[in-house]
Design a protein around this motif. Structure first.
Motif, PDB file in Angstrom:
ATOM      1  N   SER A 194      14.260 -28.760 -50.578  1.00 26.89           N
ATOM      2  CA  SER A 194      15.307 -27.759 -50.486  1.00 26.89           C
ATOM      3  C   SER A 194      16.688 -28.398 -50.562  1.00 26.89           C
ATOM      4  O   SER A 194      17.601 -27.862 -51.195  1.00 26.89           O
ATOM      5  CB  SER A 194      15.151 -26.974 -49.178  1.00 26.89           C
ATOM      6  OG  SER A 194      16.109 -25.958 -49.089  1.00 26.89           O
TER       7      SER A 194
ATOM      8  N   GLY B 247      18.510 -25.215 -52.013  1.00 26.02           N
ATOM      9  CA  GLY B 247      18.808 -25.011 -50.614  1.00 26.02           C
ATOM     10  C   GLY B 247      20.072 -25.727 -50.180  1.00 26.02           C
ATOM     11  O   GLY B 247      20.615 -25.442 -49.114  1.00 26.02           O
TER      12      GLY B 247
ATOM     13  N   THR C 275      17.841 -16.884 -45.451  1.00 24.96           N
ATOM     14  CA  THR C 275      16.919 -17.343 -46.501  1.00 24.96           C
ATOM     15  C   THR C 275      16.561 -16.278 -47.518  1.00 24.96           C
ATOM     16  O   THR C 275      15.794 -16.544 -48.440  1.00 24.96           O
ATOM     17  CB  THR C 275      15.619 -17.869 -45.873  1.00 24.96           C
ATOM     18  OG1 THR C 275      14.937 -16.785 -45.214  1.00 24.96           O
ATOM     19  CG2 THR C 275      15.898 -18.973 -44.868  1.00 24.96           C
TER      20      THR C 275
ATOM     21  N   GLY D 134      14.771 -22.019 -47.237  1.00 25.77           N
ATOM     22  CA  GLY D 134      15.778 -21.431 -48.115  1.00 25.77           C
ATOM     23  C   GLY D 134      15.328 -21.309 -49.543  1.00 25.77           C
ATOM     24  O   GLY D 134      14.998 -22.281 -50.206  1.00 25.77           O
TER      25      GLY D 134
ATOM     26  N   THR E 173      21.187 -20.135 -50.337  1.00 29.32           N
ATOM     27  CA  THR E 173      21.232 -20.412 -51.772  1.00 29.32           C
ATOM     28  C   THR E 173      22.564 -19.992 -52.369  1.00 29.32           C
ATOM     29  O   THR E 173      23.110 -20.681 -53.250  1.00 29.32           O
ATOM     30  CB  THR E 173      20.076 -19.696 -52.481  1.00 29.32           C
ATOM     31  OG1 THR E 173      18.843 -20.224 -52.008  1.00 29.32           O
ATOM     32  CG2 THR E 173      20.147 -19.901 -53.992  1.00 29.32           C
TER      33      THR E 173
ATOM     34  N   HIS F  97      20.323 -24.507 -42.191  1.00 33.27           N
ATOM     35  CA  HIS F  97      18.991 -25.117 -42.279  1.00 33.27           C
ATOM     36  C   HIS F  97      18.512 -25.587 -40.912  1.00 33.27           C
ATOM     37  O   HIS F  97      17.322 -25.465 -40.583  1.00 33.27           O
ATOM     38  CB  HIS F  97      19.012 -26.299 -43.250  1.00 33.27           C
ATOM     39  CG  HIS F  97      18.884 -25.908 -44.686  1.00 33.27           C
ATOM     40  ND1 HIS F  97      17.730 -25.391 -45.214  1.00 33.27           N
ATOM     41  CD2 HIS F  97      19.773 -25.965 -45.713  1.00 33.27           C
ATOM     42  CE1 HIS F  97      17.894 -25.150 -46.506  1.00 33.27           C
ATOM     43  NE2 HIS F  97      19.132 -25.484 -46.829  1.00 33.27           N
TER      44      HIS F  97
END
Length: 233
Positions: free
Chosen positions: A83, A88, A142, A151, A157, A185
């Motif tokens: 990610s 991500g 997410t 994500g 994103t 995150h």
């Protein structure tokens, strides 16, 4: 220090912003990451099965089998690295290793402290009832739980794409956006560890931004004591 300000100790998420970054590589990272997506698809299937086995192990023994715990930590680590490379975060151009191990040289790192004992009654409710408020929050981060823990849509994103566009025109990744992305995150991974029964420590409703996790590093499991040397008389 109040309870709300006390450090969260179970999960430690750290990241380094690489520099320089390619201005245009991010446009094709979705292609470059396909091999990882395929492997992770199967790893997450096993992750769910392992979590079910761990559920019954904790329910009857109060312990998470260490081998199963290490495997699931590895899946979360792998997902976090991919990610971080892809959409991500887009904060490194270093290709993620195909590894469940810690990989301390990679700019995205995850540590989860192994619990010697877990609550047997709590395992019945924490992964669904207690975690519902967090699920509602991280679904916004997410783009919904269908995109996985690290994500694949939503706010995370969107911020990564904004950072990439800024990078394309200025050759610099905006530091404030990086700090926010890592903080998001960090929240998601703390909830993932809690919902996967890997800790009884409830995740804080707190956005700890920046690459350096404020949580203390998880303590290493002590090595078995060496037998005493023979004493000759």
């Amino acid at each position: 220090m109040s309870a709300n300000d006390s450090p969260y100790r179970s999960v430690r998420v750290s990241a380094d912003l690489d520099s320089p970054l390619s201005r245009w590589l991010w446009l094709v990272k979705w292609i470059l990451a396909i091999p990882h997506y395929i492997v992770l698809l199967f790893l997450w299937i096993v992750f769910v099965l392992v979590s079910v086995i761990a559920f019954f192990a904790i329910l009857f023994t109060g312990r998470y089998p260490r081998g199963l715990f290490d495997f699931n930590v590895g899946v979360l680590r792998w997902s976090w690295r991919v990610s971080y490379y892809a959409y991500g975060a887009l904060a490194t151009d270093r290709y993620p290793p195909f590894s469940l191990g810690p990989e301390p040289g990679y700019p995205a790192r995850l540590e989860i402290a192994y619990p010697e004992h877990l609550s047997r009654p709590l395992v019945l409710v924490k992964w669904w009832l207690f975690a519902i408020p967090h699920y509602l929050v991280i679904a916004f981060f997410t783009g919904g739980m269908r995109h996985g823990w690290c994500g694949g849509g939503g706010l995370i994103t969107l911020l990564a794409i904004i950072a990439a566009v800024v990078l394309a025109f200025t050759a610099k990744y905006p530091r404030d956006v990086f700090d926010l992305i890592v903080g998001l995150h960090r929240w998601v991974l703390r909830v993932a560890a809690y919902a996967a029964l890997m800790t009884d420590e409830y995740p804080p409703f707190r956005l700890d931004q920046g690459g350096d996790d404020p949580a203390p590093a998880p303590a290493a499991t002590p090595a078995p004591a060496a037998p005493p040397a023979p004493h000759w008389t």
